[in-house]
Design an enzyme around this catalytic site. Structure first.
Site, PDB file in Angstrom:
ATOM      1  N   HIS A 145       0.568   5.154   1.001  1.00  0.00           N
ATOM      2  CA  HIS A 145      -0.126   6.162   1.627  1.00  0.00           C
ATOM      3  C   HIS A 145      -0.106   7.400   0.960  1.00  0.00           C
ATOM      4  O   HIS A 145       0.824   7.782   0.280  1.00  0.00           O
ATOM      5  CB  HIS A 145       0.428   6.579   3.193  1.00  0.00           C
ATOM      6  CG  HIS A 145       0.573   5.256   4.027  1.00  0.00           C
ATOM      7  ND1 HIS A 145      -0.235   5.038   5.219  1.00  0.00           N
ATOM      8  CD2 HIS A 145       1.269   4.298   4.019  1.00  0.00           C
ATOM      9  CE1 HIS A 145       0.066   4.170   5.754  1.00  0.00           C
ATOM     10  NE2 HIS A 145       1.119   3.521   5.039  1.00  0.00           N
TER      11      HIS A 145
ATOM     12  N   HIS B 283       0.708  -1.252   0.016  1.00  0.00           N
ATOM     13  CA  HIS B 283       0.001   0.082  -0.014  1.00  0.00           C
ATOM     14  C   HIS B 283       0.914   1.169  -0.184  1.00  0.00           C
ATOM     15  O   HIS B 283       1.783   1.300   0.765  1.00  0.00           O
ATOM     16  CB  HIS B 283      -1.034   0.190   1.297  1.00  0.00           C
ATOM     17  CG  HIS B 283      -0.239  -0.017   2.487  1.00  0.00           C
ATOM     18  ND1 HIS B 283       0.127  -1.461   3.085  1.00  0.00           N
ATOM     19  CD2 HIS B 283       0.038   0.751   3.645  1.00  0.00           C
ATOM     20  CE1 HIS B 283       0.636  -1.428   4.080  1.00  0.00           C
ATOM     21  NE2 HIS B 283       0.678  -0.143   4.350  1.00  0.00           N
TER      22      HIS B 283
HETATM   23  P1  AMP Z   1       1.654   0.718   7.310  1.00  0.00           P
HETATM   24  O1  AMP Z   1       1.905   1.042   8.893  1.00  0.00           O
HETATM   25  O2  AMP Z   1       2.456   1.546   6.403  1.00  0.00           O
HETATM   26  O3  AMP Z   1       1.630  -0.772   7.044  1.00  0.00           O
HETATM   27  O4  AMP Z   1       0.093   1.160   7.263  1.00  0.00           O
HETATM   28  C1  AMP Z   1      -1.079   0.594   7.461  1.00  0.00           C
HETATM   29  C2  AMP Z   1      -2.096   1.512   7.311  1.00  0.00           C
HETATM   30  O5  AMP Z   1      -3.335   0.664   7.389  1.00  0.00           O
HETATM   31  C3  AMP Z   1      -2.260   2.204   8.727  1.00  0.00           C
HETATM   32  O6  AMP Z   1      -2.285   3.786   8.377  1.00  0.00           O
HETATM   33  C4  AMP Z   1      -3.575   1.827   9.239  1.00  0.00           C
HETATM   34  O7  AMP Z   1      -4.479   2.961   9.746  1.00  0.00           O
HETATM   35  C5  AMP Z   1      -4.306   1.471   7.855  1.00  0.00           C
HETATM   36  N1  AMP Z   1      -5.480   0.534   8.287  1.00  0.00           N
HETATM   37  C6  AMP Z   1      -5.580  -0.638   9.055  1.00  0.00           C
HETATM   38  N2  AMP Z   1      -6.601  -1.315   9.025  1.00  0.00           N
HETATM   39  C7  AMP Z   1      -7.550  -0.693   8.030  1.00  0.00           C
HETATM   40  C8  AMP Z   1      -8.748  -0.724   7.555  1.00  0.00           C
HETATM   41  N3  AMP Z   1      -9.698  -1.697   8.095  1.00  0.00           N
HETATM   42  N4  AMP Z   1      -9.182   0.180   6.809  1.00  0.00           N
HETATM   43  C9  AMP Z   1      -8.546   1.429   6.462  1.00  0.00           C
HETATM   44  N5  AMP Z   1      -7.003   1.463   6.841  1.00  0.00           N
HETATM   45  C10 AMP Z   1      -6.748   0.689   7.667  1.00  0.00           C
END
Ligand code: AMP
Length: 137
Positions: A100, A98
């Site tokens: 951001h 993903h």
């Molecule tokens: P990372 O730490 O770069 O892997 O980012 C993971 C992101 O996923 C974090 O910013 C979380 O807030 C986001 N996240 C986790 N669960 C969900 C969800 N169900 N819907 C939307 N975002 C999510």
């Protein structure tokens, strides 16, 4: 597969979808940490950039670009920050690739750039380890 982002992509978990196409989906991050925080993901489950094939990466970046341009052309933003953690050591918490996307406005006061502690080694020394030559390049 027990992946929360795969579930959002398939509709099995609710997600606020901003954009989707055949290859990628962009939805709102649930963190509530900064206005407009979105995540761009490939429909195909790959863990991160390290195991992502070039086509999937290209399609994902095309979707990121569309959303970035949408933010600036249609939504009153001036720019975007793109952030990515590839691997647990880099801070990746969800093992589905993903990117951001943080839309930015001049003077919004958001600090989206990490405050690095300062290099511990000489750039020249690290460069010798990192430079890609011959077959590696
Ligand atoms: P990372 O730490 O770069 O892997 O980012 C993971 C992101 O996923 C974090 O910013 C979380 O807030 C986001 N996240 C986790 N669960 C969900 C969800 N169900 N819907 C939307 N975002 C999510």
């Amino acid at each position: 597969m027990d992946c929360i982002f795969c579930k959002i992509i398939s509709g099995g978990l609710p997600g606020k979808i901003v954009y989707e196409d055949e290859y990628a989906v962009v939805f709102m991050d649930i963190a509530g940490d900064v206005d407009g925080h979105m995540l761009a993901v490939p429909r195909k489950h790959v863990k991160n950039i390290l195991d992502c094939d070039p086509d999937t990466l290209n399609h994902l970046m095309a979707a990121v670009k569309k959303v970035a341009v949408h933010c600036t052309e249609n939504c009153g933003y001036d720019g975007v920050n793109l952030l990515n953690a590839g691997g647990e050591s880099a801070g990746q918490s969800v093992p589905h690739f993903h990117i951001h996307i943080i839309p930015r406005k001049k003077g919004d006061g958001i600090d989206a750039w990490p405050a690095f502690p300062g290099a511990r080694r000489k750039t020249e020394e690290v460069y010798e380890e990192l430079r890609m030559t011959g077959d590696a390049g």
